[in-house]
Scaffold this motif. Structure first.
Motif, PDB file in Angstrom:
ATOM      1  N   SER A 173       0.850  -1.184   0.000  1.00  0.00           N
ATOM      2  CA  SER A 173       0.000   0.000   0.000  1.00  0.00           C
ATOM      3  C   SER A 173       0.887   1.235   0.000  1.00  0.00           C
ATOM      4  O   SER A 173       1.994   1.209   0.554  1.00  0.00           O
ATOM      5  N   ALA A 174       0.401   2.292  -0.630  1.00  0.00           N
ATOM      6  CA  ALA A 174       1.218   3.498  -0.734  1.00  0.00           C
ATOM      7  C   ALA A 174       0.333   4.732  -0.774  1.00  0.00           C
ATOM      8  O   ALA A 174      -0.821   4.675  -1.206  1.00  0.00           O
ATOM      9  N   VAL A 175       0.889   5.839  -0.313  1.00  0.00           N
ATOM     10  CA  VAL A 175       0.257   7.150  -0.437  1.00  0.00           C
ATOM     11  C   VAL A 175       1.200   7.987  -1.280  1.00  0.00           C
ATOM     12  O   VAL A 175       2.373   8.151  -0.939  1.00  0.00           O
ATOM     13  N   LEU A 176       0.682   8.501  -2.378  1.00  0.00           N
ATOM     14  CA  LEU A 176       1.469   9.333  -3.279  1.00  0.00           C
ATOM     15  C   LEU A 176       0.897  10.747  -3.227  1.00  0.00           C
ATOM     16  O   LEU A 176      -0.254  10.971  -3.573  1.00  0.00           O
ATOM     17  N   VAL A 177       1.684  11.679  -2.736  1.00  0.00           N
ATOM     18  CA  VAL A 177       1.286  13.083  -2.683  1.00  0.00           C
ATOM     19  C   VAL A 177       1.959  13.736  -3.880  1.00  0.00           C
ATOM     20  O   VAL A 177       3.176  13.955  -3.869  1.00  0.00           O
ATOM     21  N   ALA A 178       1.162  13.977  -4.924  1.00  0.00           N
ATOM     22  CA  ALA A 178       1.790  14.395  -6.173  1.00  0.00           C
ATOM     23  C   ALA A 178       0.778  14.997  -7.133  1.00  0.00           C
ATOM     24  O   ALA A 178      -0.416  14.736  -7.049  1.00  0.00           O
ATOM     25  N   SER A 179       1.275  15.745  -8.054  1.00  0.00           N
ATOM     26  CA  SER A 179       0.478  16.297  -9.142  1.00  0.00           C
ATOM     27  C   SER A 179       0.872  15.596 -10.437  1.00  0.00           C
ATOM     28  O   SER A 179       2.054  15.341 -10.667  1.00  0.00           O
ATOM     29  N   PRO A 180      -0.105  15.288 -11.296  1.00  0.00           N
ATOM     30  CA  PRO A 180       0.246  14.691 -12.587  1.00  0.00           C
ATOM     31  C   PRO A 180       1.172  15.588 -13.416  1.00  0.00           C
ATOM     32  O   PRO A 180       1.863  15.112 -14.302  1.00  0.00           O
ATOM     33  N   TRP A 181       1.223  16.872 -13.091  1.00  0.00           N
ATOM     34  CA  TRP A 181       2.099  17.785 -13.827  1.00  0.00           C
ATOM     35  C   TRP A 181       3.564  17.536 -13.522  1.00  0.00           C
ATOM     36  O   TRP A 181       4.434  17.786 -14.341  1.00  0.00           O
ATOM     37  N   TYR A 182       3.845  17.085 -12.297  1.00  0.00           N
ATOM     38  CA  TYR A 182       5.228  16.943 -11.863  1.00  0.00           C
ATOM     39  C   TYR A 182       5.626  15.514 -11.552  1.00  0.00           C
ATOM     40  O   TYR A 182       6.786  15.259 -11.259  1.00  0.00           O
ATOM     41  N   SER A 183       4.673  14.602 -11.580  1.00  0.00           N
ATOM     42  CA  SER A 183       4.948  13.232 -11.183  1.00  0.00           C
ATOM     43  C   SER A 183       4.510  12.260 -12.272  1.00  0.00           C
ATOM     44  O   SER A 183       3.321  12.172 -12.592  1.00  0.00           O
ATOM     45  N   GLN A 184       5.454  11.517 -12.811  1.00  0.00           N
ATOM     46  CA  GLN A 184       5.130  10.502 -13.819  1.00  0.00           C
ATOM     47  C   GLN A 184       4.207   9.441 -13.229  1.00  0.00           C
ATOM     48  O   GLN A 184       3.273   8.986 -13.879  1.00  0.00           O
ATOM     49  N   SER A 185       4.448   9.049 -11.979  1.00  0.00           N
ATOM     50  CA  SER A 185       3.609   8.032 -11.338  1.00  0.00           C
ATOM     51  C   SER A 185       2.171   8.512 -11.208  1.00  0.00           C
ATOM     52  O   SER A 185       1.226   7.786 -11.523  1.00  0.00           O
ATOM     53  N   ALA A 186       1.975   9.744 -10.723  1.00  0.00           N
ATOM     54  CA  ALA A 186       0.618  10.288 -10.596  1.00  0.00           C
ATOM     55  C   ALA A 186      -0.039  10.403 -11.966  1.00  0.00           C
ATOM     56  O   ALA A 186      -1.225  10.088 -12.127  1.00  0.00           O
TER      57      ALA A 186
END
Length: 180
Positions: A32-45
């Protein structure tokens, strides 16, 4: 991030904090993971949100970055409102909970907390860690005919910001159940 970590500590969950640059999606398999990110700056998001009903993108028609609907939500959007000097007065946060299919037992999820500006992301994290907000969301799911939490869903929150783009308040806007 502090709110998310506080909740994880209360739940006695084991966690590690990793920068996204050293923990691409493949590193999140079977956990399980929590990703705090914007699709603008994060390839994963970007990859995780590319096929969801709500995603963040630039819209040529409105000439703004916003949260835009896809699929059955196509044509619906949430775009920021600006004040007289161009400052953000209202932005949006997006909570996305997705199953991590790499987990063999189906018990792993990836939570993406994102939004328009840091205030939108802050609101998404605050909503996701608020007991009263989650209780209200559970009631909304019950009204949708669910007796338990869905495996995957999205929630859009509307945020009011200060002149210097700090989160002042937020309210639930809408949700979408992706899989029961």
């Amino acid at each position: 991030m502090a709110k998310v970590l506080g909740v994880l500590q209360v739940l006695h969950a084991q966690f590690r904090i990793l920068p996204e640059t050293t923990s691409p999606l493949i590193a999140l398999r079977a956990r399980s993971a929590v990703l705090v990110a914007s699709p603008w700056y994060s390839q994963s998001a970007s990859v995780l949100l590319e096929k969801t009903p709500w995603t963040t993108r630039w819209d040529e028609a409105t000439r703004q970055v916003g949260i835009f609907g896809q699929g059955t939500r196509e044509g619906k959007w949430f775009v920021p409102k600006r004040g007289p000097r161009g400052e953000y007065e209202e932005v949006f946060g997006l909570v996305t909970v997705l199953p991590n299919d790499a987990g063999s037992d189906g018990a792993h999820s990836i939570v993406v907390l994102s939004g328009l500006t840091s205030a939108g992301t802050h609101a998404a994290a605050t909503f996701f860690t608020s007991g009263s907000d989650l209780k209200n969301l559970a009631e909304r799911f019950r009204r949708d005919g669910l007796n338990s939490w869905p495996k995957s869903y999205q929630v859009v929150v509307r945020c009011r910001t200060s002149e210097d783009s700090q989160l002042l308040s937020y309210t639930y806007e809408t949700h979408e159940i992706l899989s029961k």
